[in-house]
Design a protein around this motif. Structure first.
Motif, PDB file in Angstrom:
ATOM      1  N   ASP A 115       0.868  -1.177   0.000  1.00 17.84           N
ATOM      2  CA  ASP A 115       0.000   0.000   0.000  1.00 17.84           C
ATOM      3  C   ASP A 115       0.904   1.226   0.000  1.00 17.84           C
ATOM      4  O   ASP A 115       1.054   1.916   0.993  1.00 17.84           O
ATOM      5  N   ARG A 119       0.704   6.805  -5.403  1.00 16.60           N
ATOM      6  CA  ARG A 119      -0.282   6.140  -6.269  1.00 16.60           C
ATOM      7  C   ARG A 119      -0.174   6.736  -7.663  1.00 16.60           C
ATOM      8  O   ARG A 119       0.318   7.860  -7.831  1.00 16.60           O
ATOM      9  N   SER A 120      -0.648   5.986  -8.662  1.00 17.38           N
ATOM     10  CA  SER A 120      -0.553   6.538 -10.021  1.00 17.38           C
ATOM     11  C   SER A 120      -1.941   6.613 -10.644  1.00 17.38           C
ATOM     12  O   SER A 120      -2.818   5.782 -10.356  1.00 17.38           O
ATOM     13  N   ARG A 175       0.404   9.710 -17.369  1.00 20.62           N
ATOM     14  CA  ARG A 175       0.156   9.225 -16.011  1.00 20.62           C
ATOM     15  C   ARG A 175       0.855  10.147 -15.008  1.00 20.62           C
ATOM     16  O   ARG A 175       1.965  10.632 -15.280  1.00 20.62           O
ATOM     17  N   PRO A 192       4.597   1.853 -14.569  1.00 23.75           N
ATOM     18  CA  PRO A 192       4.469   1.690 -13.118  1.00 23.75           C
ATOM     19  C   PRO A 192       5.487   2.551 -12.356  1.00 23.75           C
ATOM     20  O   PRO A 192       6.627   2.699 -12.809  1.00 23.75           O
ATOM     21  N   ASP A 211       8.946  -2.548  -7.750  1.00 23.75           N
ATOM     22  CA  ASP A 211       7.757  -2.058  -8.428  1.00 23.75           C
ATOM     23  C   ASP A 211       6.748  -1.677  -7.343  1.00 23.75           C
ATOM     24  O   ASP A 211       6.363  -2.514  -6.523  1.00 23.75           O
ATOM     25  N   GLU A 213       3.683  -1.013  -7.566  1.00 24.83           N
ATOM     26  CA  GLU A 213       2.311  -1.513  -7.732  1.00 24.83           C
ATOM     27  C   GLU A 213       2.196  -2.980  -7.338  1.00 24.83           C
ATOM     28  O   GLU A 213       1.208  -3.405  -6.768  1.00 24.83           O
ATOM     29  N   THR A 214       3.235  -3.755  -7.638  1.00 25.72           N
ATOM     30  CA  THR A 214       3.153  -5.196  -7.373  1.00 25.72           C
ATOM     31  C   THR A 214       4.034  -5.620  -6.191  1.00 25.72           C
ATOM     32  O   THR A 214       3.879  -6.713  -5.660  1.00 25.72           O
TER      33      THR A 214
END
Ligand code: FES
Length: 612
Positions: A115, A119-120, A175, A192, A211, A213-214
């Motif tokens: 978390d 954020r994107s 983005r 990302p 990364d 996001e992951t």
């Protein structure tokens, strides 16, 4: 001031590196400028004898009094005390070169929440027209509010410039990376955001690209902390920073440059653009984070040894000179006490010490050994920092070295034979911390030392050279240096001092928490030394007590794992803040019993204790 000293060329062998410096530059300084690490345990005071080099050609100053006192071999000089008067060729023996040390970047990340604070959002915005004259930034913030429910209150100028150019370049489809209410970067749609986690150790720096996001790790890289050239231990470096004009800046600059190189290596290895790096998290001991941020350090070297800043910090990455998304931040975890730093907090996070359900000790052995005791039933978490010194890292040991190729890392005695294992199976050139512990354990089992660690001059393994008792681990004809690799009485004394400090720390921590030794159920060893340590041998020399009901666990570079977790998770950062505030820092020197525990802690266990 106009510099009038002529420029000379220095050629370092066997690495084949040339550098141009001003006349009268020391060999050590020239090596630093050439990007070479020469061991300098004493911070160039001429007392440790670790920076030996051989002058192959060229003129220098005459040997100094310190060099004469240290007793150098033919042709050898101390790099820190040798001033170059002309072009020169210098040979750096392997034992003085810090080049290829084993760097621990292997740190697996257990299941960890993802978390991130960044954020994107992919945006598609209509281009300005004569009937829609909103500024670029206004269009972006309006879009974020209306279509993504994100209220942006801040964008700094470098980021605004970047975002505006990128938006136009990509026809307003792109983005943005948002941290809280601030835009910190932008990238093509779908790119990302990534982050860099760093364990900034006194000796080594381990860096990871993840990364965001992951949570996937994209690349890892390690380097020696370049501040080593200013002293191996924290205190020597703090003294340089304190006493030398611009010292803090010098040390900060050195480490920032290495971080910058590491980041460049990581992004290249992962095949990504540095603008994707939207967040960073750095952990280190209090001295390392203070030097990185150029915080005042004088109070860290003077009693009562307090930090200038102990809370978590968020500063712009560009303030420390790294190339990332223009508005990205670096998060520094909080520290617990003067010498219990953010790396310790990261270790607690990584091994969930704040969530254990039984009495647990967490130990990270280094120049300062930090120990945490968690007693969940009583809701107690306490930490101590023991000044164990750099002996386990090979400093203050005559043939000591770090875990580089040729370092003896394991020793055993079988019958009449002494067996040694070296890093990379290279010919022995010195011994590292785990080798010293093994050698002492083997000699203790052989009865070659008394309980005070005094070598028995009549024992077959013990020889006496110039009045000093020692044990030859590898004879000259089998070593990589052409000299005997020995463990001397003085080396043993250094380890005993470190052991005394650790044992006193453990005793006092348990006393402070009013916990009986039998209540301890688990002991977790973190850090490079703790990972390579042979626990049985450590117990044989009594580096730790034999807690009857405890099991041992070696967890590797836990500080790096904690840094990654904090990089990936806002909740983990909040947890770090809370546990740093709740952990009681126990100051050892205020305990009147400290000296007694220290003296008792230096003793080797008697036979019964060792075997138990
Ligand atoms: S003697 Fe040169 S750095 Fe210690």
């Amino acid at each position: 001031v106009i510099e009038t000293r002529p420029v000379i060329e220095v050629d370092f062998q066997p690495v084949g590196k040339r550098v141009h410096v001003r006349q009268d530059t020391s060999v050590l300084q020239a090596a630093i400028e050439a990007g070479l690490g020469i061991t300098s345990a004493c911070g160039a005071h001429g007392s440790c004898g670790k920076c030996r080099v051989v002058i192959l050609s060229g003129e220098t100053n005459l040997p100094t009094a310190n060099e004469k006192r240290i007793g150098l071999q033919d042709g050898e000089r101390l790099a820190c005390h040798t001033l170059l008067r002309s072009d020169a060729r210098i040979f750096i023996p392997p034992s003085s070169l810090l080049g290829q040390q084993r760097l621990q970047t292997d740190s697996s990340l257990a299941q960890s929440p993802v978390d991130p604070v960044v954020r994107s959002f992919d945006l598609e915005i209509s281009a300005p027209t004569l009937t829609d004259l909103r500024a670029d930034l206004q269009r972006i913030t309006d879009e974020l509010r209306s279509n993504h429910n994100v209220a942006v209150g801040m964008v700094d100028i470098p980021t605004a410039c970047h975002v505006s150019r990128l938006a136009r370049h990509h026809n307003w489809r792109f983005r943005v990376f948002v941290r809280g209410d601030e835009i910190v970067g932008a990238a093509p749609t779908g790119t990302p955001p990534v982050g860099m986690a760093v364990d900034l150790g006194t000796t080594k720096i381990a860096a990871y690209l993840l990364d965001l996001e992951t949570g996937r790790e994209l690349a890892a890289a390690g380097a020696l902390n370049p501040q080593i050239a200013y002293g191996e231990d924290v205190i020597s470096r703090l003294n340089v920073a304190d006493r030398q004009e611009d010292g803090t800046r010098l040390l900060a600059h050195a480490v920032r440059e290495t971080l910058s190189e590491l980041l460049a290596n990581l992004t290249e290895a992962a095949g990504i653009d540095s603008g994707q790096v939207a967040d960073c998290c750095i952990v280190g001991n209090t001295a390392m984070t203070h030097l990185l941020l150029e915080l005042p350090i004088r109070q860290l070297v003077r009693t009562p040894y307090v930090a200038a800043v102990s809370s978590a910090q968020d500063i712009k990455v560009r303030q420390i000179g790294l190339q990332t998304a223009p508005g990205a931040y670096v998060h520094i975890l909080p520290c617990i006490g003067g010498f219990v730093g953010a790396d310790h907090v990261a270790m607690i996070l990584a091994v969930d010490m704040d969530r254990v359900d039984q009495v647990t000790l967490g130990i990270d052995i280094g120049t300062n050994t930090e120990i945490l005791l968690a007693h969940p039933e009583r809701g107690f978490m306490g930490s101590v920092s023991c000044a164990s010194g750099p002996a386990f890292e090979g400093a203050h040991i005559a043939n000591g070295m770090r875990a580089a190729p040729g370092a003896i890392e394991a020793v055993s005695i079988v019958g009449p034979h002494m067996h040694v294992d070296t890093v990379d199976d290279a010919p022995p050139i010195g011994l590292c911390g785990s080798g010293v512990v093994d050698a002492m354990a083997a000699l203790h089992k052989e009865g070659a030392m008394n309980r005070s660690g005094r070598l028995d001059a009549d024992h077959p393994w013990v020889t006496t050279q110039s009045g000093v008792r020692e044990v030859i681990l590898t004879a000259a004809d089998k070593s990589g240096t052409g000299r005997d690799i020995t463990l001397s009485q003085e080396d043993i004394n250094q380890i005993l001092l470190a052991k005394g400090a650790i044992r006193a720390g453990l005793e006092i921590l348990l006393k402070a928490a009013q916990i009986e030794p039998d209540a301890v159920r688990e002991i977790i060893f973190a850090g490079a030394f703790g990972s390579f340590l042979n626990i049985n041998n450590a117990l044989t020399i009594g580096l730790f007590p034999r807690y009857r009901n405890a099991i041992f666990r070696q967890v590797g570079n836990a500080a790096a794992v904690g840094a990654k977790q904090a990089l990936l998770s806002h909740a983990v950062r909040l947890r770090a803040r809370q546990l740093a505030a709740e952990t009681k820092y126990v100051e050892l020197s205020t305990f009147p019993t400290f000296n007694r525990y220290f003296a008792l802690g230096m003793l080797l266990p008697d036979e019964n204790e060792s075997q138990r």
